[in-house]
Design an enzyme around this catalytic site. Structure first.
Site, short mmCIF file in Angstrom:
data_model
loop_
_atom_site.label_atom_id
_atom_site.label_comp_id
_atom_site.label_asym_id
_atom_site.label_seq_id
_atom_site.Cartn_x
_atom_site.Cartn_y
_atom_site.Cartn_z
N GLU A 130 0.82 -1.21 0.00
CA GLU A 130 0.00 0.00 0.00
C GLU A 130 0.86 1.26 0.00
OE1 GLU A 130 -3.05 0.77 -0.23
OE2 GLU A 130 -3.36 2.67 0.81
N ASP B 12 -7.85 -9.00 10.21
CA ASP B 12 -7.75 -9.22 8.76
C ASP B 12 -7.02 -10.53 8.49
OD1 ASP B 12 -8.08 -8.76 6.10
OD2 ASP B 12 -6.54 -7.21 5.93
#
Ligand code: ACK
Length: 948
Positions: free
Chosen positions: A592, A707
């Site tokens: 990211e 997650d």
């Protein structure tokens, strides 16, 4: 003319010699048969002394003879008027020498009286009142003797004198032959006679013996003979065994037919010979069949756990006809660069043992980490040694060990000690199992263990300061590699120097030497303390009190948000690495915040090793920098073999980088897709076990991942899975799977528990739900959960209690575990600790993984209804005790609890082996419980009907 009839063993008496008044008279008996008698009857005249002599009688070796007299005697009282001188007895004498002698030399044997005497009447009626008297005579020492009868005035007719002796006749008894034997001279004497074994027989233990009594009887048999091997007893003789039969030494009974796989061509066989390729162990009984070595073990599997390997196999198809099958394991290390194999050294441990393993599994421990090994597994039995090596069949198992924590530091030494400091040093652990990244020294004042300090360092020596004078301290050291911490060394106790009194030091000359002996003692003319040069610049110190960290660090996860300055949090938990230590060699992916690269890291004093480097792309905002480093602040708090390890951060130069261990196989989802169908179930379960173990650690630390998904698991070259991707709750921003929910925030719907989607209730229990989805991903080799269903449909279906079906070829036990993770009620989902326990059990009992999920649950685009499973879970939530009671097996409740089978979910996965281990030993009870467990499983599976 002989005077008496010969009898068996009778001695022949020569003619009797009557002297005056004894007359030899021919008569007839009652039956008018002629008889010879010697008679005397001078009852009316006083002073009678009438002798009747026999001739010389040879003893024939007898030392004791018997004399049987038959005679009649007149009743004196029946004589008219003559009873005054009449006698009713006579005497019997003997004399042993050959030359005749006068009567005076004769020895008296006995006075003989009649039992019955006859009268005038008897004579008239011709009734013969015959008396029989027997006397024995001995010991006789000469070759013969004379007998004589003395009449002193009786009326006697001596009808017969029989002289005989007794012998023990020839006898064959217990295959021993005892010769015809003359008894001894004394009446009570037993003559011991040693028998001779008959032909083809031999004495067993001791020579056979018998005892010949004076009565001519054989008494007290001792010992016996037996037929020689190859012969059998037939009517007191030993006869050869016929062809096809044998008789071994000491084998009781007759010849036996050769046992299976053996033969005897000739007669008289002692043993039978084995057919070709069949063998006999010298310890095998003769009647045992000839046997063969076993075939190779079957279904051998290996399961690597760090530097241990669990090898398991099934018994060979062919046991060779024997029950003594054992297994040997040959461990060989595969040398690098094709340099062949080297036998494992003595440091490798085999549990229970390396050779002669009786059961079908073995644990090989203390192997080197990251090393290839080749194990040769060989089944042997009692005849394997007799067979040539070609007959032996091996199974080869090649394994690669994983990383493992280092072995404990074995010795901690004390260097210089001062009044407030002690120098300690130690050697690298015997088995570092990788590159040692740092050491931890734990110390505390003796008996004050609740308050201890930990110092981290990279050198093997350190100076511990701030100690009290004259105090004993306990030290323990442990090492850390990328696989985590090893165990602490044992405790070492060292003492600080006594406190220095300034005046004492300078005024008392004779104590100068004493003072000097304390290197670190404060001295007015010398520098106080220790050499700073030895201190590790990387040392990091933490203080604990009552087990709780006083200085933030390991035990409980600390939210970096609690730090006002996020940079402080980063440096609290992550080590700053000098940029010169790293070289970026390759880009391996895109994150990211920037690229993910790999390259070698060279830390001072350490070997170079490969790391992954996450970079923060140029032009970032301060917020982005903080968010980027956030992950390092979290990761740096973890230390577990199944959590990605943070090496450090580079923040003092640009680009900012996070350095972690390098995981050769990248993320788990793409790795599985690339290797579809390539792994054994045990390997897949091993991966799942690693992930569960990492998650157990995180949950124990109080960290909720939020997650957890296969894409966020990294895999190294040894298939070790490590949980990665830590960040803020909003790290989900960078998960392409995450989607905004109606309540705001992005959530990876397919992996997330309903309560977390509905009202952001993220807990370790919601991580367990996600773990169930990871299990499904792993067992379906990276299939996308719920395929192409939209997130909305997934939420709806899950809400309506539909669940993912069992993946293809998925063991039923694993699917049951997934389904457990997907329980609506989060408190009833298993804890990670339980999940690890269940997986460990499955790994230990690979047969429990054999039963696969029913094919109807594998239809790829259908979901299964969980509602009914939940109903079942109300059944399952019944206590194990109640369930056992209901099947009348309540007595085992405590054993089940002790064995860790405390919920019906775990009971549903029990195998017979588990039952045995728990302590249910009665076969009938095992069967009953297993039948009921199977029913319980069928009940669960049947209820999971396909609906969508
Ligand atoms: O599936 P991959 O090869 O594994 O692609 C992703 C990519 O970088 C972006 O995250 C890989 N990756 C991340 N961390 C590591 C690591 N520590 N070792 C090796 N590869 C990594 C990941």
């Amino acid at each position: 003319q002989t005077c008496f009839l010969p009898v068996l063993y009778a001695l022949s008496l020569s003619t009797c010699v009557p002297n005056m008044h004894w007359e030899e008279i021919g008569e007839v008996d009652e039956d008018y048969a002629p008889i010879h008698t010697y008679q005397v009857c001078r009852v009316l005249e006083p002073n009678q002394n009438n002798w009747l002599h026999t001739g010389w009688t040879q003893t024939q070796g007898a030392q004791r003879v018997f004399i049987e007299l038959k005679f009649t005697l007149r009743d004196c009282s029946s004589l008219p008027g003559g009873s005054g001188t009449c006698k009713e007895t006579f005497n019997m004498y003997y004399y042993e020498k050959r030359e005749m002698a006068g009567e005076a030399r004769y020895a008296k044997i006995d006075t003989i009286a009649a039992d019955e005497s006859f009268t005038e009447l008897d004579l008239g009626d011709r009734i013969m009142k015959l008396n029989t008297e027997v006397r024995d005579l001995g010991p006789l020492t000469r070759k013969g003797f004379y007998l004589a009868f003395q009449d002193l005035g009786a009326c006697i007719a001596l009808v017969s004198v029989r002289v005989f002796y007794k012998r023990c006749p020839l006898l064959v008894r217990s295959l021993a032959r005892f010769p015809d034997t003359i008894p001894g001279s004394e009446a009570s004497q037993l003559v011991e006679v040693v028998g001779r074994c008959v032909n083809n027989s031999l004495a067993l233990d001791e020579a056979p013996r018998m005892h010949c009594s004076a009565e001519g009887e054989w008494l007290v048999p001792i010992g016996k003979c037996v037929c020689q091997p190859g012969f059998e007893e037939v009517n007191g003789t030993c006869q050869e065994c016929g062809p096809g039969f044998y008789r071994s030494l000491l084998q009781a009974g007759g010849c036996s037919k050769c046992p299976p796989h053996s033969w005897a061509r000739e007669s008289g066989a002692r043993v039978c010979s084995c057919e070709p390729a069949y063998y006999k162990n010298p310890a095998d009984p003769a009647n045992m069949a000839c046997t063969r070595p076993p075939s190779a073990p079957r279904n051998a599997i290996s399961n690597v756990n760090e530097t241990s390997v669990f090898l398991e196999w099934s018994v060979p198809v062919e046991t060779g006809g024997r029950k003594d099958v054992r297994y040997n394991i040959l461990c060989r290390r595969v040398l690098p660069e094709g340099r062949g194999l080297e036998e494992c050294g003595a440091s490798v441990r085999f549990l229970p043992r390396r050779v002669g393993v009786a059961n079908t599994s073995v644990m090989v421990a203390d192997l080197q980490s990251h090393t290839n090994y080749s194990f040769l597994l060989d089944a042997v039995n009692g005849v394997s040694l007799m067979a040539n090596d070609h007959a032996r069949q091996y199974v080869t198992l090649n394994v690669t060990t994983n990383q493992a924590a280092p072995s404990p530091v074995s010795l901690v030494r004390r260097g210089a000690s001062g009044r407030s400091s002690i120098t300690v040093s130690w050697a690298e652990p015997d088995r570092p199992n990788g590159i040692i990244l740092e050491y931890e020294t734990k110390y505390f004042e003796k008996e004050q263990e609740s308050s201890y300090t930990i110092i981290k360092s990279q050198l093997t020596e350190m100076v511990v300061e701030g100690l009290k004078p004259s105090s004993a301290y306990i030290f323990q050291v442990r090492a850390r590699t990328s696989a985590g911490y090893g165990a602490f060394s044992r405790r070492f106790e060292f003492q600080t120097s006594p406190s220095c009194d300034y005046y004492f030091c300078i005024t008392t000359q004779q104590h100068q030497l004493y003072m000097e002996s304390f290197a670190g003692c404060c001295h007015p003319y010398r520098r106080c303390g220790y050499s700073k040069a030895k201190q590790d610049p990387e040392e990091e110190k933490m203080h604990f009190h009552n087990g709780l960290i006083k200085y933030p660090g390991l035990r409980t996860y600390i939210d970096p948000l609690t730090y006002e300055d996020p940079n402080q949090a980063v440096h609290e938990f992550a080590q700053e690495i000098d940029v010169s230590s790293i070289s970026i060699e390759r880009i391996i992916g895109a994150g990211e915040f920037g690229e993910v690269c790999s390259g070698p890291l060279r830390l001072p004093g350490k070997r170079e090793f490969q790391v992954a480097i996450k970079t923060l792309k140029a032009g970032y905002s301060e917020q982005q920098r903080r968010d980027f480093l956030w992950e390092a602040s979290i990761m740096g708090q973890f230390d577990h073999p199944n959590i990605i390890h943070l090496e450090g951060v580079i923040t003092k130069s640009k680009p900012v980088m996070i350095i972690t261990e390098y995981m050769e196989n990248g993320s788990l989802d793409s790795f599985l897709k690339k290797n579809d169908g390539q792994f054994t179930v045990i390997q897949l379960v091993g991966m799942l076990r690693g992930i569960a173990s990492g998650m157990r650690y995180l949950s124990e630390m109080g960290y909720v991942h939020r997650d957890l998904a296969a894409r966020n698991i990294l895999v190294n070259s040894n298939l070790v899975c490590k949980v990665s991707d830590f960040g803020l709750s909003r790290v989900l921003e960078d998960d392409p799977e995450a989607e905004y929910t109606t309540r705001g925030g992005k959530i990876p719907i397919r992996w997330t528990a309903p309560e977390a989607i509905a009202y952001r209730k993220f807990t370790s229990a919601s991580d367990v739900w996600s773990y169930g989805i990871v299990m499904w991903e792993v067992m379906s080799y990276g299939e996308r959960p719920y395929w192409e269903m939209s997130n909305q449909d997934v939420i709806k279906a899950v809400d309506e209690s539909y669940r993912l079906p069992g993946p293809m070829d998925c063991p039923e036990a694993l699917y049951l575990l997934m389904m457990d993770c997907w329980q609506r009620e989060r408190s009833t989902r298993p804890k990670f600790d339980e999940i690890v326990g269940v997986l460990d059990k499955l790994i230990r009992n690979p047969s429990s993984l054999k039963k696969l999920v029913n094919s109807s649950h594998r239809v790829s685009n259908l979901l299964v209804e969980h509602a009914s499973v939940e109903v079942d879970h109300t059944t399952l939530s019944q206590s194990v005790g109640d369930w056992l009671d209901s099947i009348k097996m309540g007595r085992y409740t405590e054993l089940f609890m002790d064995g860790g089978f405390s919920s019906l979910e775990t009971v549903a996965q029990m195998t017979s082996e588990d039952l045995r281990q728990v302590g249910v030993n009665l076969a009938g009870h095992q069967k009953k419980i297993i039948t009921n467990i199977q029913e319980m499983r069928v009940h669960i599976i049947n209820k999971t009907t396909v609906t969508i």
